[in-house]
Every structure is written in C-alpha cells, then in structure tokens.
Design an enzyme around this catalytic site. Structure first.
Site, PDB file in Angstrom:
ATOM      1  N   ASP A  83       2.316   2.181  -3.447  1.00  0.00           N
ATOM      2  CA  ASP A  83       2.272   1.706  -2.066  1.00  0.00           C
ATOM      3  C   ASP A  83       3.272   0.692  -1.693  1.00  0.00           C
ATOM      4  O   ASP A  83       3.286  -0.085  -2.368  1.00  0.00           O
ATOM      5  CB  ASP A  83       0.844   1.062  -1.905  1.00  0.00           C
ATOM      6  CG  ASP A  83       0.525   0.353  -0.534  1.00  0.00           C
ATOM      7  OD1 ASP A  83       1.582   0.642   0.498  1.00  0.00           O
ATOM      8  OD2 ASP A  83      -0.021  -0.658  -0.553  1.00  0.00           O
TER       9      ASP A  83
ATOM     10  N   ASN B  59       4.156  -0.828   1.261  1.00  0.00           N
ATOM     11  CA  ASN B  59       4.015  -1.796   2.433  1.00  0.00           C
ATOM     12  C   ASN B  59       2.626  -2.591   2.362  1.00  0.00           C
ATOM     13  O   ASN B  59       2.152  -3.007   3.379  1.00  0.00           O
ATOM     14  CB  ASN B  59       4.097  -1.091   3.652  1.00  0.00           C
ATOM     15  CG  ASN B  59       3.020   0.158   4.224  1.00  0.00           C
ATOM     16  OD1 ASN B  59       2.072   0.190   3.276  1.00  0.00           O
ATOM     17  ND2 ASN B  59       3.086   0.830   5.107  1.00  0.00           N
TER      18      ASN B  59
ATOM     19  N   ASP C 247      -0.431  -1.757   2.386  1.00  0.00           N
ATOM     20  CA  ASP C 247      -1.877  -1.243   3.251  1.00  0.00           C
ATOM     21  C   ASP C 247      -2.748  -0.755   2.438  1.00  0.00           C
ATOM     22  O   ASP C 247      -3.850  -0.245   2.920  1.00  0.00           O
ATOM     23  CB  ASP C 247      -1.550  -0.467   4.310  1.00  0.00           C
ATOM     24  CG  ASP C 247      -0.839   0.829   3.971  1.00  0.00           C
ATOM     25  OD1 ASP C 247      -0.754   1.120   2.876  1.00  0.00           O
ATOM     26  OD2 ASP C 247      -0.579   1.687   4.986  1.00  0.00           O
TER      27      ASP C 247
ATOM     28  N   ASP D 269       2.817   5.735  -0.601  1.00  0.00           N
ATOM     29  CA  ASP D 269       3.467   6.255   0.697  1.00  0.00           C
ATOM     30  C   ASP D 269       4.890   6.836   0.232  1.00  0.00           C
ATOM     31  O   ASP D 269       5.115   6.623  -0.921  1.00  0.00           O
ATOM     32  CB  ASP D 269       3.770   5.149   1.922  1.00  0.00           C
ATOM     33  CG  ASP D 269       4.092   3.849   1.082  1.00  0.00           C
ATOM     34  OD1 ASP D 269       4.839   4.082   0.153  1.00  0.00           O
ATOM     35  OD2 ASP D 269       3.648   2.818   1.532  1.00  0.00           O
TER      36      ASP D 269
ATOM     37  N   ASP E 213       3.526  21.220  -0.428  1.00  0.00           N
ATOM     38  CA  ASP E 213       2.070  21.772  -0.695  1.00  0.00           C
ATOM     39  C   ASP E 213       2.086  22.668   0.831  1.00  0.00           C
ATOM     40  O   ASP E 213       2.187  21.973   2.024  1.00  0.00           O
ATOM     41  CB  ASP E 213       1.061  20.702  -0.561  1.00  0.00           C
ATOM     42  CG  ASP E 213      -0.165  21.066  -1.425  1.00  0.00           C
ATOM     43  OD1 ASP E 213      -0.744  22.311  -1.461  1.00  0.00           O
ATOM     44  OD2 ASP E 213      -0.442  20.379  -2.454  1.00  0.00           O
TER      45      ASP E 213
ATOM     46  N   ASP F 106      -1.703  26.474  -1.488  1.00  0.00           N
ATOM     47  CA  ASP F 106      -3.358  26.074  -1.801  1.00  0.00           C
ATOM     48  C   ASP F 106      -3.971  27.095  -1.594  1.00  0.00           C
ATOM     49  O   ASP F 106      -3.823  27.993  -0.545  1.00  0.00           O
ATOM     50  CB  ASP F 106      -3.600  24.879  -0.588  1.00  0.00           C
ATOM     51  CG  ASP F 106      -5.004  24.360  -0.905  1.00  0.00           C
ATOM     52  OD1 ASP F 106      -5.001  23.519  -1.762  1.00  0.00           O
ATOM     53  OD2 ASP F 106      -5.804  24.399  -0.026  1.00  0.00           O
TER      54      ASP F 106
ATOM     55  N   GLU G 125      -1.849  28.598  -6.072  1.00  0.00           N
ATOM     56  CA  GLU G 125      -3.107  28.000  -6.638  1.00  0.00           C
ATOM     57  C   GLU G 125      -4.057  29.215  -6.355  1.00  0.00           C
ATOM     58  O   GLU G 125      -4.370  29.802  -5.235  1.00  0.00           O
ATOM     59  CB  GLU G 125      -3.680  27.021  -5.808  1.00  0.00           C
ATOM     60  CG  GLU G 125      -4.680  26.116  -6.563  1.00  0.00           C
ATOM     61  CD  GLU G 125      -5.664  25.440  -5.672  1.00  0.00           C
ATOM     62  OE1 GLU G 125      -6.273  24.617  -6.216  1.00  0.00           O
ATOM     63  OE2 GLU G 125      -5.573  25.598  -4.304  1.00  0.00           O
TER      64      GLU G 125
ATOM     65  N   HIS H 165      -4.744  17.046  -9.130  1.00  0.00           N
ATOM     66  CA  HIS H 165      -5.639  16.123  -8.300  1.00  0.00           C
ATOM     67  C   HIS H 165      -7.149  16.619  -8.232  1.00  0.00           C
ATOM     68  O   HIS H 165      -7.828  15.622  -7.652  1.00  0.00           O
ATOM     69  CB  HIS H 165      -4.826  15.870  -7.062  1.00  0.00           C
ATOM     70  CG  HIS H 165      -4.942  17.134  -6.421  1.00  0.00           C
ATOM     71  ND1 HIS H 165      -4.273  18.348  -6.931  1.00  0.00           N
ATOM     72  CD2 HIS H 165      -5.681  17.468  -5.127  1.00  0.00           C
ATOM     73  CE1 HIS H 165      -4.531  19.001  -5.686  1.00  0.00           C
ATOM     74  NE2 HIS H 165      -5.546  18.840  -4.948  1.00  0.00           N
ATOM     75  N   ASP H 166      -7.459  17.552  -8.642  1.00  0.00           N
ATOM     76  CA  ASP H 166      -8.741  18.052  -8.708  1.00  0.00           C
ATOM     77  C   ASP H 166      -9.448  18.191  -9.939  1.00  0.00           C
ATOM     78  O   ASP H 166     -10.776  18.423 -10.012  1.00  0.00           O
ATOM     79  CB  ASP H 166      -9.016  19.660  -8.111  1.00  0.00           C
ATOM     80  CG  ASP H 166      -8.323  19.669  -6.730  1.00  0.00           C
ATOM     81  OD1 ASP H 166      -8.424  18.767  -5.986  1.00  0.00           O
ATOM     82  OD2 ASP H 166      -7.882  20.858  -6.467  1.00  0.00           O
TER      83      ASP H 166
HETATM   84  C1  NOJ Z   1      -7.343  23.163  -3.325  1.00  0.00           C
HETATM   85  C2  NOJ Z   1      -7.006  21.484  -3.576  1.00  0.00           C
HETATM   86  O1  NOJ Z   1      -6.387  21.455  -4.548  1.00  0.00           O
HETATM   87  C3  NOJ Z   1      -8.069  20.724  -3.250  1.00  0.00           C
HETATM   88  O2  NOJ Z   1      -7.792  19.454  -3.245  1.00  0.00           O
HETATM   89  C4  NOJ Z   1      -8.523  20.890  -1.905  1.00  0.00           C
HETATM   90  O3  NOJ Z   1      -9.705  20.139  -1.606  1.00  0.00           O
HETATM   91  C5  NOJ Z   1      -8.892  22.441  -1.514  1.00  0.00           C
HETATM   92  N1  NOJ Z   1      -7.997  23.187  -2.184  1.00  0.00           N
HETATM   93  C6  NOJ Z   1      -9.094  22.664  -0.263  1.00  0.00           C
HETATM   94  O4  NOJ Z   1      -7.667  22.651   0.362  1.00  0.00           O
END
Ligand code: NOJ
Length: 559
Positions: free
Chosen positions: A21, A23, A25, A29, A98, A199, A256, A329-330
């Site tokens: 980050d 700035n 907040d 960013d 993405d 995605d 993905e 990130h999942d």
């Molecule tokens: C896969 C993404 O990696 C995930 O973070 C997202 O919640 C779902 N697709 C829906 O876009």
C-alpha cells in the site's frame, strides 16, 4: 523452432490488495507494486500475473468486474497502470492480466441493462430463466454455497451465478457477447500487455439445457459441474478466441481450469490446436479434501500427490504444457500445508520449491512464498474477509458445526491464509501500510519478512533466486523428459529429468524424520555428478545409499 519464451519463464503472482500500500489507506495499490519491481527483478522472475485491478464493487475482491476497461479507484488510475507496464518492460519483466469472463459483476452495465426487461438488448448476455414449480430453474449449487440462482422480482425470472450472487454468469452462446469480449481483450493487448491468465475459463460453455445435477443426500442443491466444466462448446470458443485475438500477438495464455483432466489439458494446450498455452489445474489441490469437499479436512498422502503430478507430467510430455504451482490467492500456504511451518519452516519451504521447480512446466511463485509465509490463525471470524469463508461459516454453523470445528477448517483452508498482507519488514504492519490494513497482518511478520530474508544469504528468498538461475543456465530444467521414481514410497519424492545424455536427479524428503534412499543402481551415478542445489550442507558426495535428514532435498546433475 525457437523455444517459446513462456516455457523458460518463472511467473510471480501479485494479489494487489495485499501486496504493498503506497498511500496509507490500508489497501495495496499499483504504485505499491511499482515500488517493489526492483525487489522482483532481484528475485529473478520474468513474468508478473496481476490478479484483477479493474473496477469492481469487491464482493469477491476484484473477481467481480463492473468495468473491464477501467482501474479500480482503490488501486489507482489508468495512467498509473500504464506507468507500471512501462516500468516493468524497462526491467524486462512481462505482465499478464487476469481475464475474468465467465461472469461479470451485477454492477456491470451489461447486467444493469439486462435486468431492466426481458426484451433488453443485453438480456441474452446472461442466463435468465423462469422458475420451476416456484423454485429455482435447476438445483445447481453455487461454488460459494447456496443456490446458483437469484430471483429478480422486476421481471419474475432468475439469473445464474456459479459464484456469488453478485457474479452473474455470462452466456457465451451469444456471438455478440463473444465479440465484445474479444474486442476488450484486443484493447488490452494493444496497450502492450504480454498475455492473460483466464479465470475459470473451462466453465464458459454450459450445456444450454441446464439440467439438474445429481443431489447429495440431505442437501437441497447439487453440483452442476458435469454441465459446465469443460462444457460442450469450450474448444470451439477457445479456438475462436485464438483466431480472433490471441494469434495476433506474441503472448502467453494460461487457463485456470478446475476439474480439467490431463487428457483435456492436452486438448487445451496442444499448440497445433490453437487454443491456450498452458493449463492451471487443481487436481493436486484436492488431495487434502474429504468426501464433503474442501472444508472436510483430511491428511494428504504423498503417494497420491505424486500420482497426480506424475500423471500430468506424462500426459503433457509431448503435446501441451503444465503450470507448476503450490500456492495462489485461493489456496492455503504450502509450507503449512505440505511442509512444516514450525521447526522446519525454512528447510521444508526450500524442499517444496525444489520439488516443484525442477518438474516440467512453467513455475509460479505466489507473493510471500519466496520468504516462506505461513497460514494465519485469527481467533475470531470477525477477522476474516473472504466471501467463501464467511458464507461457509454461516452455512455450517446453521448446520450445527461447533465453533472449534469451524475455526479449525478455516485455519487450515481459508483463502485468507494467502491474502494476509505481504510481509516486507519488521516495522508496524510488516511495512505493508502506514494505515490500517484491510485484513490483519500475520503476527509472525517480525521473524518472517522480505528484508530479513534478503539479509540472510541462507534464506528461502536466496534459495529461490538460485532455483530460478538454474532454470536459466540448464536447458534440461525446461526441456528434459520427466520420469517419476519411487512411486510407492510414502516419504520421498524422487524423479529424474533427461535431455540428450544429460541427467538430473531430484530427491526430496517430505517427512520430519530421517529417510534412507538407495540410488537407482544403473540409472544414476552420483560419483560423477554434480550436486546442483540442496537445502542441507553435505560433506560426502559419493554414497551409494543416501541418508536424508528431515525435509532434505538434493538435486544431482550429470553431463
Ligand atoms: C477463481 C478465482 O481464482 C477466485 O479467486 C474467484 O473467486 C473465482 N474464480 C471467481 O472468479
């Protein structure tokens, strides 16, 4: 033919909300990313995959896009994004964006229009259907829990959303919609980006009859996966996209693809079929899920992990290309998941990295992985932000799960494990922000942070640098044929790579105890080979039988 650049590359994924980050907040960013480009260059990566930075109401942190051609205010401006791209290219770093086109946000103008009336010109951009017997049009369950349909009283119809109710699914059957998407993709490519991560791209073709799924006992909803994963027209759409857009640029594309099998992986990524460059599958991410899905916790078996990865390596050996990853990130943090985030954190993180980076495919590093960031265990559900986690908490609590059981599942599997702020240094909020972070920092940041890692020449960070360098200096890492050994060994992950008369042997101990390994008699002579990399100081280099310490890994190379 020259080898494609994306086969030689290492990709680094940035989840911008949690990266840096600039700035104050509390939200990461674009300027924050620019500040850290030299850090990434020093690490040695080639490509950045940027999770969505587009306009979004953030129901699913940017995966719900309300305007594909604008930057989210919280992240910055289009001008700043352009500076980011220029600064990256100046450093010879590539950018892949993405692409989220299975669904939009319900605040996207197409959906706002479509909701107005049954006759609206955008109505057919989405799946609107009348109810059946006063219920939803079918019994599909949303990935984030509950029905995959939401009712709109204004037009007395439901719309389909495989993810949150603020993520309506797009109808790819409609050629007008497809054209709009191709136009938008070309617009970004013309700005000079180097590709897309797509995605859930294997969800875009639905069986248009939208049949009911087979329901499980005790549940009113069912998975409709059979009718939308790798659906009937998926290859037509991807080939069309290739023709209309992708073939015009020298780019990298990665799909993905939850639920893709290796056989499908080949179809998606065989260059002759002109679809995508590589597949990002999830089979190995499901091995610690029980029968009831990801929250049903189960210990993973190394034999199963090897079986899955081997299957993909073999299937894509001649045609197609793999993405190699442990984190995104999942997913929970790999050192907590398949390694040891206590006593052996550094050693097991290096072991996991080694095991992954020498397989065949393009490796991905998720932010923080290079310093061995771990899962987080917030005490209260109030500290969690992820929509999937919050929905499951409420749903399972109503089903009678105890608080302990809920929190244990969340600590092990929540997507927020990956989303706590990047740990830059030991100052307040780990140097992520000068304000209040949107999600709390992991309390171990004083020990685990990038600054400390850079200072320590034996750190995980420097180990990743070395791994990346080896990829650049040894063709065998990119091109060598993969061969899994010791398939039934439940402690060791062992494989070779071969290229012409070169050989490489990778041996990793996945346990916290000593393990013995007898070298494959004829196939590899350690005496004449070089120890390329290891996470342990070795004094002897010519044993017939190797004794590996906990989480030890070694890579031998023979010319
Ligand atoms: C896969 C993404 O990696 C995930 O973070 C997202 O919640 C779902 N697709 C829906 O876009």
């Amino acid at each position: 033919m020259a080898r494609e650049w994306w086969k030689e590359s290492v990709v680094y994924q940035i989840y911008p909300r949690s990266f840096r980050d600039s700035n104050g907040d509390g939200i990461g960013d674009i300027n924050g990313i620019i500040e850290k480009l030299d850090y990434l260059k020093y690490l040695g990566i080639d490509v950045i995959w940027l999770s969505p930075v587009y306009d979004s109401p953030n129901d699913d942190n940017g995966y719900d896009i309300s305007n594909y051609q604008a930057i989210m205010d919280e992240f910055g401006t289009m001008e700043e994004w352009e500076t980011l791209l220029a600064e990256m290219h100046k450093r010879d770093l590539k950018l892949i964006m993405d692409l989220v086109v299975n669904h939009t946000s319900d605040e996207h103008e197409w959906f706002v229009e479509a909701s107005k009336s049954k006759e609206n010109k955008c109505r057919n951009y989405y799946f609107f259907r009348p109810g059946k017997n006063n219920l939803e049009p079918n019994n599909w369950e949303s990935v984030f829990g509950g029905s995959a349909w939401r009712y709109q009283a204004e037009t007395d119809e439901y719309f389909l959303h495989l993810f949150s109710k603020k993520q309506p699914d797009l109808n790819w059957e409609n050629p007008k919609l497809r054209k709009e998407i191709y136009k938008m993709m070309s617009w970004w490519l013309d700005k000079g980006i180097d590709g897309f991560r797509m995605d859930v791209i294997n969800f875009i073709s639905k069986d248009s009859r939208l049949p009911d799924g087979e329901s499980k006992k005790g549940s009113s909803y069912a998975s409709g996966a059979k009718y939308f994963m790798n659906g009937p027209k998926i290859h037509d759409y991807l080939q069309e996209m290739h023709q209309e857009v992708l073939k015009n640029y020298d780019i990298m594309t990665v799909g993905e693809m939850p639920g893709a099998t290796p056989e499908e992986g080949v179809l998606y990524t065989d260059q002759e079929r002109k679809e995508l460059d590589m597949v990002f599958h999830f089979e190995h991410m499901d091995i610690d899920a029980g029968e009831d899905g990801k929250w049903d916790l189960k210990d993973f078996s190394l034999i199963e992990l090897k079986e899955i990865l081997n299957k993909w390596q073999v299937a894509l050996e001649e045609k197609g290309w793999n993405s190699l990853y442990w984190n995104n990130h999942d997913q929970p943090r790999v050192v907590s998941r398949f390694g040891d985030d206590g006593e052996y954190r550094e050693k097991s993180a290096k072991m996991l990295a080694t095991t992954l980076h020498f397989m065949k495919g393009t490796p991905y590093i998720y932010q923080g992985e290079e310093i061995g960031m771990t899962n987080v265990a917030f005490d209260s559900i109030k500290d969690y932000r992820d929509i999937e986690t919050l929905n499951m908490y409420n749903e399972k609590k109503a089903d009678g799960w105890s608080e302990d059981k809920l929190m244990q599942a969340i600590h092990t599997k929540s997507r927020d494990n990956a989303r706590t702020p990047m740990q830059w240094n030991e100052s307040s909020q780990a140097g992520f922000t000068t304000g209040d972070p949107w999600i709390s920092v992991n309390s171990n940041y004083k020990k685990i942070n990038a600054e400390a890692a850079i200072e320590d020449e034996n750190s995980i960070f420097h180990y990743y640098r070395k791994l990346i360098t080896l990829r650049k200096t040894h063709d065998i890492v990119v091109d060598g044929k993969f061969n899994m050994l010791e398939k039934d060994n439940d402690a060791l992950f062992v494989y070779t790579r071969e290229l012409n008369n070169q050989q490489m042997l990778v041996i990793s101990n996945f346990t916290s105890s000593k393990q013995h390994y007898s070298l494959p008699a004829k196939s590899f002579e350690i005496v004449n080979s070089e120890l390329l990399i290891s996470n342990t100081e070795l004094d002897v280099n010519n044993e017939k039988e190797i004794v590996l310490s906990p989480y030890e890994t070694r890579v031998y190379f023979k010319k």
